[in-house]
Design a protein around this motif. Structure first.
Motif, PDB file in Angstrom:
ATOM      1  N   GLY A   1       0.661  -2.307 -14.556  1.00 27.74           N
ATOM      2  CA  GLY A   1       2.358  -2.466 -14.646  1.00 27.74           C
ATOM      3  C   GLY A   1       2.994  -3.754 -13.444  1.00 27.74           C
ATOM      4  N   GLN A   2       3.982  -3.485 -12.497  1.00 31.28           N
ATOM      5  CA  GLN A   2       4.339  -3.938 -11.237  1.00 31.28           C
ATOM      6  C   GLN A   2       5.340  -3.572 -10.907  1.00 31.28           C
ATOM      7  OE1 GLN A   2       5.908  -7.904 -12.686  1.00 31.28           O
ATOM      8  NE2 GLN A   2       7.132  -7.064 -14.501  1.00 31.28           N
ATOM      9  N   GLY A   3       5.720  -3.941  -9.650  1.00 29.02           N
ATOM     10  CA  GLY A   3       6.529  -3.270  -9.163  1.00 29.02           C
ATOM     11  C   GLY A   3       6.180  -2.212  -7.917  1.00 29.02           C
ATOM     12  N   LYS A   4       7.259  -1.182  -7.744  1.00 28.53           N
ATOM     13  CA  LYS A   4       6.873   0.084  -6.375  1.00 28.53           C
ATOM     14  C   LYS A   4       5.826   0.916  -7.326  1.00 28.53           C
ATOM     15  CE  LYS A   4       9.158   1.552  -2.805  1.00 28.53           C
ATOM     16  NZ  LYS A   4      10.150   2.272  -1.933  1.00 28.53           N
TER      17      LYS A   4
ATOM     18  N   MET B   1      -7.065  -0.198  -4.874  1.00 27.43           N
ATOM     19  CA  MET B   1      -7.677  -1.218  -5.314  1.00 27.43           C
ATOM     20  C   MET B   1      -7.535  -1.574  -7.174  1.00 27.43           C
ATOM     21  SD  MET B   1     -11.673   0.061  -3.622  1.00 27.43           S
ATOM     22  CE  MET B   1     -10.929   1.853  -4.592  1.00 27.43           C
ATOM     23  N   ALA B   2      -6.537  -1.048  -7.526  1.00 30.52           N
ATOM     24  CA  ALA B   2      -6.519  -1.201  -8.791  1.00 30.52           C
ATOM     25  C   ALA B   2      -4.928  -2.464  -8.743  1.00 30.52           C
ATOM     26  CB  ALA B   2      -6.034  -0.403 -10.233  1.00 30.52           C
ATOM     27  N   ALA B   3      -4.324  -2.564  -7.754  1.00 28.46           N
ATOM     28  CA  ALA B   3      -3.032  -3.145  -7.911  1.00 28.46           C
ATOM     29  C   ALA B   3      -3.176  -5.063  -7.642  1.00 28.46           C
ATOM     30  CB  ALA B   3      -2.189  -2.782  -6.563  1.00 28.46           C
ATOM     31  N   PRO B   4      -4.197  -5.144  -7.939  1.00 28.92           N
ATOM     32  CA  PRO B   4      -3.884  -6.856  -7.851  1.00 28.92           C
ATOM     33  C   PRO B   4      -4.313  -7.276  -9.329  1.00 28.92           C
ATOM     34  CG  PRO B   4      -5.921  -6.439  -6.017  1.00 28.92           C
ATOM     35  CD  PRO B   4      -5.183  -4.870  -6.799  1.00 28.92           C
ATOM     36  N   PHE B   5      -4.590  -6.135 -10.815  1.00 29.91           N
ATOM     37  CA  PHE B   5      -4.528  -6.022 -11.842  1.00 29.91           C
ATOM     38  C   PHE B   5      -3.164  -6.427 -12.467  1.00 29.91           C
ATOM     39  CE2 PHE B   5      -8.520  -5.894 -10.710  1.00 29.91           C
ATOM     40  CZ  PHE B   5      -9.922  -6.671 -11.902  1.00 29.91           C
ATOM     41  N   GLY B   6      -2.166  -6.192 -11.542  1.00 29.40           N
ATOM     42  CA  GLY B   6      -0.725  -5.588 -11.868  1.00 29.40           C
ATOM     43  C   GLY B   6      -0.365  -7.074 -12.619  1.00 29.40           C
TER      44      GLY B   6
ATOM     45  N   GLY C   1       2.568  -8.293 -12.101  1.00 25.72           N
ATOM     46  CA  GLY C   1       3.199  -9.099 -10.613  1.00 25.72           C
ATOM     47  C   GLY C   1       2.301  -7.996  -9.480  1.00 25.72           C
ATOM     48  N   PRO C   2       4.047  -8.320  -8.632  1.00 23.65           N
ATOM     49  CA  PRO C   2       3.226  -7.515  -7.026  1.00 23.65           C
ATOM     50  C   PRO C   2       3.125  -6.189  -7.248  1.00 23.65           C
ATOM     51  CG  PRO C   2       4.661 -10.285  -6.899  1.00 23.65           C
ATOM     52  CD  PRO C   2       4.483  -9.974  -8.269  1.00 23.65           C
ATOM     53  N   ILE C   3       1.923  -5.323  -6.276  1.00 25.32           N
ATOM     54  CA  ILE C   3       3.517  -3.927  -6.054  1.00 25.32           C
ATOM     55  C   ILE C   3       2.909  -3.720  -5.399  1.00 25.32           C
ATOM     56  CG2 ILE C   3       1.631  -1.871  -6.952  1.00 25.32           C
ATOM     57  CD1 ILE C   3      -0.044  -3.125  -9.862  1.00 25.32           C
ATOM     58  N   GLU C   4       4.204  -2.519  -4.923  1.00 27.99           N
ATOM     59  CA  GLU C   4       4.168  -1.947  -3.758  1.00 27.99           C
ATOM     60  C   GLU C   4       3.314  -0.163  -3.612  1.00 27.99           C
ATOM     61  OE1 GLU C   4       7.850  -1.181  -0.194  1.00 27.99           O
ATOM     62  OE2 GLU C   4       7.910  -2.083  -2.306  1.00 27.99           O
TER      63      GLU C   4
ATOM     64  N   PRO D   1      -0.883  -9.661  -7.921  1.00 24.19           N
ATOM     65  CA  PRO D   1      -1.857 -10.096  -8.591  1.00 24.19           C
ATOM     66  C   PRO D   1      -3.285 -10.662  -9.324  1.00 24.19           C
ATOM     67  CG  PRO D   1       0.213 -10.797  -9.108  1.00 24.19           C
ATOM     68  CD  PRO D   1       0.179 -10.921  -7.781  1.00 24.19           C
ATOM     69  N   THR D   2      -3.811 -11.214  -8.035  1.00 28.42           N
ATOM     70  CA  THR D   2      -5.013 -12.008  -7.496  1.00 28.42           C
ATOM     71  C   THR D   2      -6.173 -11.757  -8.565  1.00 28.42           C
ATOM     72  OG1 THR D   2      -5.325 -11.178  -5.849  1.00 28.42           O
ATOM     73  CG2 THR D   2      -3.850 -12.910  -5.549  1.00 28.42           C
ATOM     74  N   GLY D   3      -6.330 -10.207  -9.060  1.00 26.68           N
ATOM     75  CA  GLY D   3      -7.683  -9.939  -9.122  1.00 26.68           C
ATOM     76  C   GLY D   3      -8.464 -10.375  -7.806  1.00 26.68           C
ATOM     77  N   TYR D   4      -9.929 -10.542  -8.514  1.00 24.40           N
ATOM     78  CA  TYR D   4     -11.354  -9.963  -6.903  1.00 24.40           C
ATOM     79  C   TYR D   4     -11.751 -10.818  -7.294  1.00 24.40           C
ATOM     80  CZ  TYR D   4      -9.406  -5.315  -5.943  1.00 24.40           C
ATOM     81  OH  TYR D   4      -8.314  -4.136  -5.247  1.00 24.40           O
ATOM     82  N   ARG D   5     -13.080 -11.398  -6.190  1.00 25.35           N
ATOM     83  CA  ARG D   5     -14.186 -13.031  -6.249  1.00 25.35           C
ATOM     84  C   ARG D   5     -15.405 -12.842  -6.069  1.00 25.35           C
ATOM     85  NH1 ARG D   5     -10.565 -15.822  -2.795  1.00 25.35           N
ATOM     86  NH2 ARG D   5     -11.496 -15.126  -0.731  1.00 25.35           N
ATOM     87  N   ALA D   6     -16.194 -12.158  -6.678  1.00 28.86           N
ATOM     88  CA  ALA D   6     -17.311 -12.090  -5.972  1.00 28.86           C
ATOM     89  C   ALA D   6     -17.819 -12.657  -5.195  1.00 28.86           C
ATOM     90  CB  ALA D   6     -18.199 -12.500  -7.782  1.00 28.86           C
ATOM     91  N   THR D   7     -18.034 -11.802  -4.069  1.00 30.75           N
ATOM     92  CA  THR D   7     -19.182 -11.370  -3.275  1.00 30.75           C
ATOM     93  C   THR D   7     -20.241 -11.270  -2.443  1.00 30.75           C
ATOM     94  OG1 THR D   7     -18.361 -12.227  -0.475  1.00 30.75           O
ATOM     95  CG2 THR D   7     -17.450 -10.026  -1.380  1.00 30.75           C
ATOM     96  N   ASP D   8     -21.101 -12.029  -1.576  1.00 24.78           N
ATOM     97  CA  ASP D   8     -21.846 -10.597  -0.824  1.00 24.78           C
ATOM     98  C   ASP D   8     -21.171  -9.830   0.211  1.00 24.78           C
ATOM     99  OD1 ASP D   8     -23.411 -12.109  -2.633  1.00 24.78           O
ATOM    100  OD2 ASP D   8     -24.113 -13.922  -1.295  1.00 24.78           O
ATOM    101  N   PHE D   9     -21.704  -8.904   0.139  1.00 23.17           N
ATOM    102  CA  PHE D   9     -20.906  -7.924   0.592  1.00 23.17           C
ATOM    103  C   PHE D   9     -21.725  -6.945   2.311  1.00 23.17           C
ATOM    104  CE2 PHE D   9     -18.419  -3.941   2.260  1.00 23.17           C
ATOM    105  CZ  PHE D   9     -17.546  -4.592   2.490  1.00 23.17           C
ATOM    106  N   HIS D  10     -21.618  -7.210   2.711  1.00 28.23           N
ATOM    107  CA  HIS D  10     -22.166  -6.198   3.972  1.00 28.23           C
ATOM    108  C   HIS D  10     -22.285  -4.710   4.214  1.00 28.23           C
ATOM    109  CE1 HIS D  10     -26.371  -4.869   6.242  1.00 28.23           C
ATOM    110  NE2 HIS D  10     -25.267  -4.399   7.595  1.00 28.23           N
ATOM    111  N   ILE D  11     -22.942  -3.482   4.318  1.00 31.44           N
ATOM    112  CA  ILE D  11     -21.944  -1.842   4.321  1.00 31.44           C
ATOM    113  C   ILE D  11     -22.680  -1.027   5.273  1.00 31.44           C
ATOM    114  CG2 ILE D  11     -21.603  -0.076   3.491  1.00 31.44           C
ATOM    115  CD1 ILE D  11     -22.322  -1.290   0.443  1.00 31.44           C
ATOM    116  N   GLU D  12     -21.583  -1.336   6.546  1.00 29.07           N
ATOM    117  CA  GLU D  12     -22.225  -0.295   7.927  1.00 29.07           C
ATOM    118  C   GLU D  12     -22.447   0.824   7.923  1.00 29.07           C
ATOM    119  OE1 GLU D  12     -18.398   1.580   9.744  1.00 29.07           O
ATOM    120  OE2 GLU D  12     -18.006  -0.694   9.597  1.00 29.07           O
ATOM    121  N   PRO D  13     -23.530   1.430   8.680  1.00 26.95           N
ATOM    122  CA  PRO D  13     -23.927   2.853   8.999  1.00 26.95           C
ATOM    123  C   PRO D  13     -22.681   4.113   8.271  1.00 26.95           C
ATOM    124  CG  PRO D  13     -25.296   1.747  10.473  1.00 26.95           C
ATOM    125  CD  PRO D  13     -24.498   1.084   9.791  1.00 26.95           C
ATOM    126  N   ASP D  14     -23.534   4.925   8.141  1.00 29.52           N
ATOM    127  CA  ASP D  14     -22.667   5.968   7.685  1.00 29.52           C
ATOM    128  C   ASP D  14     -21.792   6.761   8.909  1.00 29.52           C
ATOM    129  OD1 ASP D  14     -21.331   7.718   5.029  1.00 29.52           O
ATOM    130  OD2 ASP D  14     -21.914   8.653   7.214  1.00 29.52           O
TER     131      ASP D  14
END
Length: 426
Positions: free
Chosen positions: A161-164, A181-186, A188-191, A231-244
């Protein structure tokens, strides 16, 4: 210590300061965000410092069921390879009582062209998800939850979808994070906009935004209650996760209650998770403040409440109504179990929790006539926080210690390594 945990552990107070170096596990919250975003990105992403626990294993399994390749090079890493799109699973996604995974995937599967059922165990099936389902429906997505709790059936058409879209986030910030997190697959832009300014643990939305941007999303905050996602989708990247940070609260509690010194290997101000704010409260023991607002550090409240039981003055925890819809009703659970230690030690006043602190609990004059058997309600945080009481009070027995595997599989090994005597019992 054996891999298969006993039905219960009896804890012997160490009667000395506990000291040592303990590395907290990786953040559950960030690990599950990173796993999902890597699965929605085209290419291969390597996640380091990750948590391998029941909740993250369930998330990884669900993503594999949707066609994502997830390898595990070592104990704290995931290598995620994806086409950038999730596929239709052959069976319902079972997520146990993993709230983050359930909420996040309920929105994410709406990007699939096909039908997906998101389900959980009997505890998850009483945890509300209606606000998120209503928001998806407002975007034109066919999502249904007859009980207002899982299971949720989503008939997706590959578009978000798109819009607000407006969302009531008063029960959980996870609804907001799921939509974002799902909104980049709209189309159009999603608010994404809050229906009010009230939101549970806003700091977790900041974690979501930081992770999204690391994976290439374009998201802008319009004000305190709305965000626009391109609506950019995502690109693969290396990501470090901090301690809990939530796990760190137990270590801060151990140090405070025993007068010890636990080196976490990470400075408190290095945490980006909101629960890190609990360190200042815990470090003030035995002079914790009379009122603690737990709204932005909800998972730390059980830890702080147990420490408060030994404080020099009573402590009232406010802003914690959302704790009633966690893995269990944590306000009631904490009150019930503190009252097992000493009747009248805690009371619920509306959605506040008042701990009537009693420093004499830690003295030789306090002796329970029989075992204090702590019911944990299948809730990892109740088990881990009440283990701290056993550092000062004799005869504390923690039932179902295996439930800590949800977020901290090595918790009991950690206590044992610090010199705490744990006796398996029935």
């Amino acid at each position: 210590m054996p891999n298969a945990l006993p039905p219960a552990y009896a804890i012997t107070p160490p009667n000395r300061p506990l000291t040592g170096r303990v590395s907290p596990p990786g953040s559950k919250s960030i690990t599950n965000r990173a796993l999902l975003l890597a699965a929605l990105a085209n290419g291969t992403s390597t996640l380091t410092g990750a948590l391998k626990s029941k909740d993250t294993v369930l998330m990884a399994r669900a993503l594999r069921d949707m066609g994502v390749t997830i390898e595990e090079p070592d104990a704290t890493s995931f290598r995620v390879t994806s086409s950038g799109r999730l596929g239709v699973p052959q069976k319902p996604l079972f997520l146990g009582n993993a709230g983050t995974a359930t909420r996040f995937l309920t929105a994410a599967v709406a990007t699939i062209d096909g039908t997906v059922v998101v389900d959980g165990d009997e505890d998850m099936r009483i945890r509300p998800i209606k606000p998120l389902v209503d928001a998806l429906v407002s975007l034109g997505i066919d999502a249904r939850s007859p009980t207002g709790c899982p299971p949720v059936t989503v008939h997706g058409n590959g578009r978000f979808g798109q819009g607000k879209v407006e969302i009531d986030a008063s029960l959980s910030s996870q609804y907001v994070s799921a939509l974002l997190m799902a909104a980049p697959f709209g189309q159009g832009p999603i608010e994404v906009a809050l229906t009010g300014k009230e939101i549970g643990a806003r700091g977790y939305v900041d974690l979501t935004l930081a992770a999204m941007r690391a994976f290439g999303a374009e998201v802008e905050a319009r004000d305190d209650g709305s965000w626009v996602v391109q609506p950019t989708g995502y690109r693969a990247t290396d990501f470090h996760i901090e301690p809990d940070a939530s796990a760190a609260t137990y270590l801060w509690g151990i140090a405070a209650l025993t007068g010890g010194d636990i080196d976490l290997g990470v400075a408190t101000d290095a945490f980006t998770q909101p629960d890190a704010a609990a360190q200042t409260i815990i470090a003030a023991y035995p002079n914790m403040p009379a009122i603690v607002d737990g709204s932005q550090m909800q998972d730390a409240v059980p830890t702080m409440a147990v420490v408060a039981a030994f404080n020099a003055r009573p402590v009232r925890f406010v802003g914690i109504a959302n704790l009633r819809v966690k893995e269990t009703d944590r306000i009631r659970a904490v009150a019930n179990e503190l009252n097992r230690i000493r009747p009248g030690l805690a009371v619920e006043e509306g959605d506040d929790l008042v701990v009537h602190s009693d420093p004499l609990l830690a003295s030789d004059s306090f002796n329970a006539d029989s075992d204090i058997r702590i019911e944990t309600y299948h809730d990892h945080r109740i088990a881990m926080s009440f283990a701290l009481a056993g550092l000062l009070v004799p005869n504390v027995v923690i039932l179902d210690p295996a439930c800590t595997g949800k977020t901290y599989p090595d918790y009991w090994d950690m206590l044992s390594d610090l010199g705490v005597e744990l006796t398996p019992t029935d």
